[in-house]
Design an enzyme around this catalytic site. Structure first.
Site, PDB file in Angstrom:
ATOM      1  N   ASN A 110      36.463   1.050 -23.234  1.00  0.00           N
ATOM      2  CA  ASN A 110      36.426   1.133 -21.635  1.00  0.00           C
ATOM      3  C   ASN A 110      36.838   0.072 -20.836  1.00  0.00           C
ATOM      4  OD1 ASN A 110      35.371   2.819 -19.448  1.00  0.00           O
ATOM      5  ND2 ASN A 110      33.765   1.219 -19.056  1.00  0.00           N
ATOM      6  N   HIS A 112      36.435  -1.622 -17.007  1.00  0.00           N
ATOM      7  CA  HIS A 112      35.579  -1.953 -16.043  1.00  0.00           C
ATOM      8  C   HIS A 112      36.256  -2.900 -15.059  1.00  0.00           C
ATOM      9  CE1 HIS A 112      31.525  -1.401 -13.938  1.00  0.00           C
ATOM     10  NE2 HIS A 112      31.428  -2.799 -13.621  1.00  0.00           N
ATOM     11  N   SER A 144      36.949  -6.006 -16.921  1.00  0.00           N
ATOM     12  CA  SER A 144      36.495  -6.252 -18.431  1.00  0.00           C
ATOM     13  C   SER A 144      36.887  -4.936 -19.307  1.00  0.00           C
ATOM     14  CB  SER A 144      35.052  -6.356 -18.289  1.00  0.00           C
ATOM     15  OG  SER A 144      34.499  -7.379 -17.725  1.00  0.00           O
ATOM     16  N   ASP A 153      28.506  -0.015 -19.729  1.00  0.00           N
ATOM     17  CA  ASP A 153      29.042  -1.070 -19.548  1.00  0.00           C
ATOM     18  C   ASP A 153      28.282  -2.349 -20.061  1.00  0.00           C
ATOM     19  OD1 ASP A 153      30.780  -0.148 -17.466  1.00  0.00           O
ATOM     20  OD2 ASP A 153      29.280  -0.165 -16.007  1.00  0.00           O
TER      21      ASP A 153
END
Length: 199
Positions: A110, A112, A144, A153
């Site tokens: 992912n 962020h 990130s 996260d």
């Protein structure tokens, strides 16, 4: 529909919930690559612009609802049929279910829009993040890229890039700086991960 040109080409699946500019950037980055390609884009919102972006770029675009993700194995089975080398969350707002995490260990990442572990967690996405950072008078922010686990996260960070925040910055101008970092680095990190032996 974009399909691998040979058996050695890596397959990327992108999940997104909104406009899909990051997804489009990733698709274009790998469009003529002999090594990898985006073979499908999934979205939990039928009206999400990302589905149209994918369709326009001849990439398979799929919509699913909450039941398909959490209360059945529908999404999992489609992913198993595709057997992607990497699942990329690019602005995807739902937490990933355990069955998919267990089926694709170390293959879900992912991005962020902040320097984790700061400004992460439920509700911390998009402009919410940028507003909080500006309100707290932070001197820097960034992106990130991290592995996905069962919590928002909190997965292991793979890569971070920073940008300075000036006194004149607003949440909107900070968002533009963050987007530039995303467009530059996200495809490159995806490529690096796919080149590792573990993939």
């Amino acid at each position: 529909m974009s399909t691998p040109t040979d058996f050695n080409q890596k397959k990327i699946v992108v999940f997104a919930s909104g406009s899909g500019t990051n997804a489009e950037n990733i698709i274009k980055f790998f469009k003529n690559s002999p090594h990898a390609s985006v073979v499908a884009v999934f979205s939990n919102k039928r009206s999400a612009k990302v589905l149209k972006r994918a369709h326009n770029l001849n990439v398979k675009a799929l919509h699913f609802d909450r039941d398909a993700l959490y209360n059945s194995y529908d999404v999992l089975h489609i992913l198993e049929d595709i057997n992607p080398d990497l699942i990329v969350l690019a602005g995807f707002m739902w937490i990933f279910p355990q069955d998919i995490l267990k089926s694709f260990p170390g293959k879900i990442i992912n991005i962020h829009p902040a320097l984790l572990p700061k400004y992460g967690g439920k509700g911390m996405y998009g402009m919410n993040v940028h507003k909080a950072i500006i309100e707290n008078k932070e001197k820097e922010s960034g992106i990130s890229i991290h592995f996905v686990n069962e919590n928002y996260d909190e997965g292991e960070v793979i890569f971070q890039a920073k940008t300075n925040i000036s006194e004149d910055d607003t949440p909107e101008t900070l968002a533009e700086k963050i987007h530039e970092l995303e467009y530059k680095h996200f495809p490159e990190i995806i490529q690096q991960l796919l080149q590792k032996n573990s993939y």
